[in-house]
Design a protein around this motif. Sequence first.
Motif, PDB file in Angstrom:
ATOM      1  N   PRO A 114      56.890   7.993 -12.209  1.00  0.00           N
ATOM      2  CA  PRO A 114      57.174   6.780 -11.446  1.00  0.00           C
ATOM      3  C   PRO A 114      55.993   5.821 -11.417  1.00  0.00           C
ATOM      4  O   PRO A 114      54.845   6.227 -11.309  1.00  0.00           O
ATOM      5  CB  PRO A 114      57.459   7.319 -10.033  1.00  0.00           C
ATOM      6  N   ASP A 115      56.301   4.532 -11.538  1.00  0.00           N
ATOM      7  CA  ASP A 115      55.264   3.521 -11.356  1.00  0.00           C
ATOM      8  C   ASP A 115      55.375   2.974  -9.936  1.00  0.00           C
ATOM      9  O   ASP A 115      56.246   3.362  -9.166  1.00  0.00           O
ATOM     10  CB  ASP A 115      55.390   2.406 -12.391  1.00  0.00           C
ATOM     11  N   PHE A 116      54.483   2.059  -9.589  1.00  0.00           N
ATOM     12  CA  PHE A 116      54.463   1.554  -8.215  1.00  0.00           C
ATOM     13  C   PHE A 116      55.752   0.815  -7.872  1.00  0.00           C
ATOM     14  O   PHE A 116      56.212   0.859  -6.725  1.00  0.00           O
ATOM     15  CB  PHE A 116      53.261   0.624  -8.008  1.00  0.00           C
ATOM     16  N   THR A 117      56.350   0.143  -8.843  1.00  0.00           N
ATOM     17  CA  THR A 117      57.582  -0.599  -8.582  1.00  0.00           C
ATOM     18  C   THR A 117      58.695   0.331  -8.124  1.00  0.00           C
ATOM     19  O   THR A 117      59.418   0.037  -7.164  1.00  0.00           O
ATOM     20  CB  THR A 117      58.036  -1.359  -9.842  1.00  0.00           C
ATOM     21  N   MET A 118      58.849   1.475  -8.789  1.00  0.00           N
ATOM     22  CA  MET A 118      59.871   2.445  -8.405  1.00  0.00           C
ATOM     23  C   MET A 118      59.603   3.001  -7.007  1.00  0.00           C
ATOM     24  O   MET A 118      60.510   3.139  -6.181  1.00  0.00           O
ATOM     25  CB  MET A 118      59.911   3.587  -9.425  1.00  0.00           C
ATOM     26  N   ARG A 171      61.446   0.244   0.140  1.00  0.00           N
ATOM     27  CA  ARG A 171      62.193  -0.917   0.615  1.00  0.00           C
ATOM     28  C   ARG A 171      63.646  -0.555   0.909  1.00  0.00           C
ATOM     29  O   ARG A 171      64.237  -1.029   1.897  1.00  0.00           O
ATOM     30  CB  ARG A 171      62.140  -2.040  -0.414  1.00  0.00           C
ATOM     31  N   ALA A 172      64.228   0.282   0.051  1.00  0.00           N
ATOM     32  CA  ALA A 172      65.622   0.690   0.259  1.00  0.00           C
ATOM     33  C   ALA A 172      65.771   1.439   1.577  1.00  0.00           C
ATOM     34  O   ALA A 172      66.724   1.223   2.339  1.00  0.00           O
ATOM     35  CB  ALA A 172      66.088   1.558  -0.904  1.00  0.00           C
ATOM     36  N   LEU A 223      62.563  10.317  -7.867  1.00  0.00           N
ATOM     37  CA  LEU A 223      61.311  10.151  -8.605  1.00  0.00           C
ATOM     38  C   LEU A 223      60.845  11.448  -9.251  1.00  0.00           C
ATOM     39  O   LEU A 223      60.069  11.415 -10.203  1.00  0.00           O
ATOM     40  CB  LEU A 223      60.206   9.635  -7.665  1.00  0.00           C
ATOM     41  N   ASP A 224      61.302  12.578  -8.729  1.00  0.00           N
ATOM     42  CA  ASP A 224      60.898  13.870  -9.288  1.00  0.00           C
ATOM     43  C   ASP A 224      61.382  14.005 -10.726  1.00  0.00           C
ATOM     44  O   ASP A 224      62.505  13.613 -11.066  1.00  0.00           O
ATOM     45  CB  ASP A 224      61.483  15.007  -8.442  1.00  0.00           C
ATOM     46  N   GLY A 225      60.528  14.575 -11.577  1.00  0.00           N
ATOM     47  CA  GLY A 225      60.869  14.755 -12.973  1.00  0.00           C
ATOM     48  C   GLY A 225      60.678  13.504 -13.800  1.00  0.00           C
ATOM     49  O   GLY A 225      61.007  13.480 -14.981  1.00  0.00           O
TER      50      GLY A 225
END
Length: 264
Positions: free
Chosen positions: A20-24, A30-31, A15-17
């Motif tokens: 990110p939205d909430f889905t990401m 979850r992963a 997510l860095d750089g």
Amino acid sequence: MENTTPKPLPTFRLLDGQSPDFTMIWDNFRATLGAALELFKKDPLNFVLIFAIPVIAGGLLSQILLPMVLGGLMFGPAGALISLVIFIFCTIVLEIVAYLALVKAVIEKSKGNKIDLMQIFTLASKQVVPAITLGVKAFLTIFHGISKFINSWFALIYFMESDTPAVDTALKASQDNCQGKTITLVWNVIIMAIASSIAINIITGVWVSLTSVASYQIASLGTYLASGVISSFTVLFHYVLKGQLEKIQGASHAAAPTSGAPTN
């Protein structure tokens, strides 16, 4: 009845750089959660017992046994000192032993080895002092920047993962792994902390409602019980998260290594 196949876990992403939205953020959680559940299923009883035994033992010791045995000694200056010693032992030392033992158990199970409770608790008890030293050093990294402090999150896991554990080596390993991945780490830790808090409150509430009529002391053990169950899974989550971060390339060091640093 139609056969249904479980949906595959989402891909864990850096997510860095990015923006990110909430889905990401949720997909990353979850992963990690799904992988942690798979690891937990390999030996759920021992994973819970390893963390729960010292934590619940501490709760029994501080809430029921010692007050009954010591009685009036718990009042006055002497009682305050005794209470402080009990608090330190029950809430700090035993929880450190539980945490280290669980991390070691997770490592062994991830390698396909059997979990020997006595051997793991013995090993963990021997590492309490160095683990405290490591914790202090990790906290002091905050004076070198908030990122350094956050990136020290997995230091104790790296410490227990090594065959010859060394405080400074474990601290550097955690910081190196999380460099350029701090935001990815933080979002997962925040969501897990919220989920854990909710679960602990639910378990504690149910326990208290069922036992408060019988005994206040037994009811007060609900927090220790909930902590033993949920914290055991939280440690698994953090161990899996560490592995997830190891697999992705950090944004801040995607280029060439720093001058003078050794290369592999």
